[in-house]
Design an enzyme around this catalytic site. Structure first.
Site, PDB file in Angstrom:
ATOM      1  N   GLU A   1      41.828  39.018  37.738  1.00 47.97           N
ATOM      2  CA  GLU A   1      42.208  40.231  37.014  1.00 47.97           C
ATOM      3  C   GLU A   1      41.472  41.421  37.626  1.00 47.97           C
ATOM      4  OE1 GLU A   1      41.827  39.981  32.758  1.00 47.97           O
ATOM      5  OE2 GLU A   1      42.467  42.067  32.484  1.00 47.97           O
TER       6      GLU A   1
ATOM      7  N   ASN B   1      44.341  41.630  30.087  1.00 49.20           N
ATOM      8  CA  ASN B   1      44.511  42.882  29.341  1.00 49.20           C
ATOM      9  C   ASN B   1      44.874  44.037  30.278  1.00 49.20           C
ATOM     10  OD1 ASN B   1      43.748  41.430  27.092  1.00 49.20           O
ATOM     11  ND2 ASN B   1      41.634  42.136  27.098  1.00 49.20           N
TER      12      ASN B   1
ATOM     13  N   ASN C   1      51.006  39.885  28.483  1.00 53.21           N
ATOM     14  CA  ASN C   1      49.747  39.178  28.246  1.00 53.21           C
ATOM     15  C   ASN C   1      49.291  39.371  26.804  1.00 53.21           C
ATOM     16  OD1 ASN C   1      47.086  37.928  29.152  1.00 53.21           O
ATOM     17  ND2 ASN C   1      46.374  39.879  28.329  1.00 53.21           N
ATOM     18  N   GLU C   2      48.978  38.292  26.139  1.00 55.21           N
ATOM     19  CA  GLU C   2      48.354  38.311  24.801  1.00 55.21           C
ATOM     20  C   GLU C   2      48.940  39.407  23.894  1.00 55.21           C
ATOM     21  OE1 GLU C   2      44.037  38.311  25.127  1.00 55.21           O
ATOM     22  OE2 GLU C   2      44.051  36.203  25.693  1.00 55.21           O
TER      23      GLU C   2
ATOM     24  N   TYR D   1      38.910  30.174  24.758  1.00 45.59           N
ATOM     25  CA  TYR D   1      37.557  30.329  25.295  1.00 45.59           C
ATOM     26  C   TYR D   1      36.581  29.703  24.313  1.00 45.59           C
ATOM     27  CZ  TYR D   1      39.538  33.783  28.518  1.00 45.59           C
ATOM     28  OH  TYR D   1      40.277  34.414  29.491  1.00 45.59           O
TER      29      TYR D   1
ATOM     30  N   GLU E   1      44.789  30.858  30.409  1.00 46.36           N
ATOM     31  CA  GLU E   1      43.394  31.327  30.332  1.00 46.36           C
ATOM     32  C   GLU E   1      42.604  30.279  29.570  1.00 46.36           C
ATOM     33  OE1 GLU E   1      42.479  35.360  29.108  1.00 46.36           O
ATOM     34  OE2 GLU E   1      44.396  36.071  29.920  1.00 46.36           O
TER      35      GLU E   1
ATOM     36  N   GLN F   1      37.725  33.315  34.644  1.00 44.53           N
ATOM     37  CA  GLN F   1      38.477  33.769  35.809  1.00 44.53           C
ATOM     38  C   GLN F   1      37.840  33.145  37.049  1.00 44.53           C
ATOM     39  OE1 GLN F   1      39.379  37.974  35.602  1.00 44.53           O
ATOM     40  NE2 GLN F   1      39.926  37.850  33.431  1.00 44.53           N
TER      41      GLN F   1
HETATM   42  O1  AHR Z   1      39.787  36.858  30.670  1.00 43.29           O
HETATM   43  C1  AHR Z   1      39.335  38.006  30.023  1.00 43.29           C
HETATM   44  C2  AHR Z   1      40.349  38.543  29.024  1.00 43.29           C
HETATM   45  O2  AHR Z   1      40.490  37.623  27.992  1.00 43.29           O
HETATM   46  C3  AHR Z   1      41.758  38.743  29.518  1.00 43.29           C
HETATM   47  O3  AHR Z   1      41.953  39.966  30.141  1.00 43.29           O
HETATM   48  C4  AHR Z   1      42.561  38.677  28.263  1.00 43.29           C
HETATM   49  O4  AHR Z   1      43.865  38.219  28.486  1.00 43.29           O
HETATM   50  C5  AHR Z   1      41.751  37.765  27.367  1.00 43.29           C
HETATM   51  O5  AHR Z   1      41.593  38.298  26.111  1.00 43.29           O
END
Ligand code: AHR
Length: 500
Positions: free
Chosen positions: A27, A72, A172-173, A244, A291, A352
């Protein structure tokens, strides 16, 4: 000593291990692109300004498809800013990360980097501040050979052949209130369906990903997937999942994070299969887990509070988590969960790759090195081939904190051409665990070898001052007698056993 018994049989399979399971994510965020993969003044830089030392580490990591350019970031991005003569490209405010985007790296440059690392592009379009029109223009620019305004524009920018990008993320999201252009499921579902239909008019065989939830704890989780897929089922191939995990002050729950990932995958596939049944469709929607990682989100939330409105730095140090041995064990455990669901997880991206919550770190003008989390990813990517097996496990359990009582050992296994690999996590915090593996149902001969990550100091890290403090270790306890393997796993450890 806690005990676990595993039975492997080639008759009990999950499904093929698709290479895209070992994908990554780059990103435009912090020092990921600038001063991460791209640093023209670095002594190892190639003719495009990319650090060759980083390229070598990414190759060693073994990443397949790489998602780009966000995240994002993509929800406010104009792809046109990143093409054409570099010196004429605009500097823009990046609202997602409160930074300045110089646009020195765009589609063409990123493709050069992908060619160097040998990976495939997975491209996200902006459905936050933009829409269908911009998405089809980007597709025309990237994938049409010649003879239209945008394909000719690409050619005039130095790329004669199309980029031939196969896999595309529709935003995305979009469920996240933090997202530029955040939408409800109805509105997003309609926009994603319209965009997918238009893109398929240009290229029917594209692989398209609709946004699922940005986490299983989102208030709309489940309902979001159902609604979005009701609108997009016939038009997309995959629904995304993001997760995450963070240790915080709860190591017990953290070590059992794979249980949460298992549950997440089952819930998303259930929502997808529910819509399949409703629509009486023969088509199955799989997951793009685009992700996943360990991330101290609470540290990031604290850092955000220090931002000054007037400051828009270029490539600031953001999300630069320094990973511990415990983090590496959890990353290994999350890979086990992904392998266990190889039938429904078509692709996955560790989020990432470099500097930004990444397995690789760099210092400007200085070295690049492997974080602890590098090791379980690279070894799993190298050893997990062929078919993922259903592991029949029995044995002791341990407290998994908020995940309840969980098996003390988590495991996954793969087999291909007379070779097998078994991946193991010992979640026990104080006890070595003994494991026996019954291979009678597999035709695998040959030597057995075990490597992994463990340490007396669970919070040991690799950093600029000591870049090789943590590395793979050989487990000398592994033995094979006939069709039985025995091994002892140290407390809080991740291990890969290779056979044949
Ligand atoms: O990976 C960091 C961020 O986490 C990404 O930009 C977003 O998609 C997620 O919230």
């Amino acid at each position: 000593m806690p005990r676990t018994h595993l039975v492997l049989d080639s008759a009990f399979t999950v499904g093929p291990v698709r290479r895209r399971l070992f994908g990554g994510f780059v990103e435009h965020l912090g020092r990921h692109v600038y001063d991460g993969i791209h640093e023209p003044a670095h002594e190892t830089a190639d003719e495009h300004g990319f650090r060759k030392d980083v390229v070598e580490l990414v190759k060693e990591l073994g990443v397949s498809a790489i998602r780009y350019p966000g995240g994002n970031f993509v929800s406010g991005y104009k792809w046109e800013d990143g093409v054409g003569p570099v010196e004429q490209r605009p500097r823009r405010l990046d609202l997602a990360w409160h930074s300045t985007e110089t646009n020195e790296v765009g589609l063409h440059e990123f493709q050069h980097w992908l060619d160097a690392v040998g990976s495939e592009m997975m491209l996200a379009v902006n459905l936050g501040t933009r829409g269908t029109q911009e998405a089809i223009e980007l597709l025309e620019y990237a994938n049409i050979d010649a003879g239209t305004a945008l394909s000719e524009y690409r050619r005039s920018n130095g790329r004669q052949e199309p980029f031939a990008i196969q896999m595309w993320c529709l935003g995305n999201e979009m469920d996240g209130p933090w997202q530029l252009g955040h939408k409800n499921a109805e509105d997003y579902g309609k926009l994603a369906a319209m965009t997918a239909k238009a893109m398929r008019q240009i290229q029917p065989d594209l692989e398209l990903v609709a946004c699922g939830s940005s986490g299983a704890s989102m208030p709309t989780f489940g309902e979001w997937e159902r609604t979005v897929l009701e609108h997009t089922y016939d038009d997309v191939d995959y629904i995304s999942a993001h997760a995450y995990y963070e240790e915080g002050d709860d190591l017990t729950s953290f070590l059992a994070s794979g249980v949460n990932m298992d549950h997440f995958i089952k819930t998303v596939t259930t929502a997808a299969d529910h819509v399949q049944a409703q629509k009486k469709s023969d088509k199955r929607i799989d997951i793009s887990f685009d992700e996943w990682n360990v991330w101290s989100i609470s540290k990031w939330e604290e850092q955000q509070k220090t931002f000054e409105l007037q400051d828009w730095p270029v490539a600031p140090r953001l999300l630069e988590d320094v990973y511990t041995v415990a983090d590496a064990v959890v990353v290994g455990g999350l890979l086990i969960s992904l392998l266990r669901h190889a039938d429904r997880v078509a692709s996955a991206s560790i989020a990432q790759l470099v500097n930004v919550i990444g397995p690789i770190m760099t210092e400007p003008g200085g070295p690049a090195w492997r974080q602890t989390t590098f090791f379980p990813f690279s070894l799993t990517s190298r050893l997990a081939n062929g078919t993922s097996l259903q592991v029949k496990a029995s044995g002791d359990t341990v407290d998994g904190g908020k995940h309840g009582e969980v098996p003390v050992v988590d495991s996954a296994a793969t087999v291909e051409d007379g070779k097998a690999a078994v991946f193991l996590v010992n979640r026990h915090q104080t006890e070595t665990t003994s494991v026996t593996i019954d291979l009678a149902g597999l035709q695998v001969d040959g030597d057995v070898r075990a490597e992994g990550i463990w340490d007396d100091d669970l919070h040991a890290v690799n950093d600029l001052g000591n870049r090789e403090r943590v590395a793979l270790r050989t487990n000398e306890t592994v033995r094979r007698e006939g069709d039985t393997i025995t091994i002892e796993l140290p407390p809080v450890s991740w291990t890969a056993v290779s056979i044949g």
